[in-house]
Design a protein around this motif. Sequence first.
Motif, short mmCIF file in Angstrom:
data_model
loop_
_atom_site.label_atom_id
_atom_site.label_comp_id
_atom_site.label_asym_id
_atom_site.label_seq_id
_atom_site.Cartn_x
_atom_site.Cartn_y
_atom_site.Cartn_z
N GLU A 20 13.26 2.19 -2.49
CA GLU A 20 14.56 1.85 -1.91
C GLU A 20 14.47 1.80 -0.39
OE1 GLU A 20 17.31 4.77 -3.36
OE2 GLU A 20 17.35 3.89 -5.37
N ASN A 21 13.82 2.78 0.20
CA ASN A 21 13.69 2.81 1.64
C ASN A 21 12.85 1.64 2.16
OD1 ASN A 21 15.20 5.12 1.83
ND2 ASN A 21 13.45 6.47 2.10
N TYR A 22 11.85 1.26 1.41
CA TYR A 22 10.99 0.15 1.81
C TYR A 22 11.74 -1.19 1.78
CZ TYR A 22 7.22 -3.25 1.75
OH TYR A 22 6.40 -4.31 2.02
N LEU A 23 12.54 -1.35 0.74
CA LEU A 23 13.28 -2.63 0.59
C LEU A 23 14.40 -2.69 1.60
CD1 LEU A 23 13.45 -2.90 -3.28
CD2 LEU A 23 11.94 -4.13 -1.73
N LYS B 39 0.85 -1.18 0.00
CA LYS B 39 0.00 0.00 0.00
C LYS B 39 0.88 1.24 0.00
CE LYS B 39 -4.00 -2.04 2.09
NZ LYS B 39 -5.13 -1.82 2.95
N ALA B 40 0.38 2.31 -0.58
CA ALA B 40 1.15 3.54 -0.72
C ALA B 40 1.65 4.06 0.63
CB ALA B 40 0.31 4.60 -1.42
N ASP B 41 0.86 3.91 1.68
CA ASP B 41 1.30 4.44 2.98
C ASP B 41 2.44 3.64 3.58
OD1 ASP B 41 -0.28 2.23 3.62
OD2 ASP B 41 -1.29 3.21 5.28
N LYS B 42 2.68 2.45 3.06
CA LYS B 42 3.85 1.68 3.50
C LYS B 42 5.11 2.18 2.80
CE LYS B 42 1.66 -1.32 6.06
NZ LYS B 42 1.77 -1.30 7.49
N LEU B 43 4.99 2.65 1.58
CA LEU B 43 6.12 3.23 0.85
C LEU B 43 6.37 4.66 1.29
CD1 LEU B 43 5.51 2.05 -2.83
CD2 LEU B 43 7.19 1.17 -1.21
N PHE B 44 5.31 5.44 1.30
CA PHE B 44 5.40 6.86 1.63
C PHE B 44 4.96 7.07 3.07
CE2 PHE B 44 4.78 6.52 -2.93
CZ PHE B 44 5.84 7.27 -3.40
N THR B 45 5.80 6.62 3.97
CA THR B 45 5.49 6.74 5.40
C THR B 45 5.48 8.21 5.82
OG1 THR B 45 7.82 6.63 6.03
CG2 THR B 45 6.61 4.53 5.87
N LYS B 46 4.89 8.47 6.96
CA LYS B 46 4.89 9.84 7.48
C LYS B 46 6.32 10.35 7.65
CE LYS B 46 0.43 9.70 9.78
NZ LYS B 46 -0.32 10.85 9.38
N GLN B 47 7.19 9.49 8.12
CA GLN B 47 8.59 9.87 8.29
C GLN B 47 9.22 10.24 6.95
OE1 GLN B 47 11.06 6.78 9.95
NE2 GLN B 47 12.79 8.15 10.25
N PHE B 48 8.99 9.41 5.92
CA PHE B 48 9.51 9.70 4.59
C PHE B 48 8.98 11.03 4.08
CE2 PHE B 48 9.12 9.70 -0.01
CZ PHE B 48 10.38 9.30 -0.43
N MET B 49 7.69 11.25 4.22
CA MET B 49 7.08 12.47 3.71
C MET B 49 7.59 13.71 4.45
SD MET B 49 5.38 11.47 1.13
CE MET B 49 4.49 12.97 0.72
N LYS B 50 7.70 13.63 5.76
CA LYS B 50 8.19 14.77 6.54
C LYS B 50 9.64 15.10 6.21
CE LYS B 50 5.18 14.20 10.55
NZ LYS B 50 5.13 13.89 11.99
N ARG B 51 10.43 14.06 6.00
CA ARG B 51 11.85 14.25 5.70
C ARG B 51 12.09 14.78 4.29
NH1 ARG B 51 13.83 9.41 7.36
NH2 ARG B 51 13.30 8.48 5.37
#
Length: 87
Positions: free
Chosen positions: A84-87, A19-31
């Motif tokens: 990349e971050n997810y993997l 799911k998109a929220d697993k790839l684009f986590t809040k931490q990823f988005m904030k950073r």
Amino acid sequence: MSFEIDIEKQLNKKLGKVKADKLFTKQFMKRNTDFNSLDDFVSNYDDSITSRNFHRALGRKFDKYVSSNSKFSNWNEMLTKAVENYL
């Protein structure tokens, strides 16, 4: 060549169910963006976009938006980093 295809198939299997929220986590988005979530990011661009019609938003205009509102130059770069971050 077949080795590359096998890797691609394995990645597609794994990522096809993410799911998109697993790839684009809040931490990823904030950073990496000016927003706290992918939903906020996308709705700021166009609040009529949903998960069903998101593919229609992709293009030069969206790439410019990504470039202006994130650390990335375009959507593909942002997506690649998220994967990349997810993997």
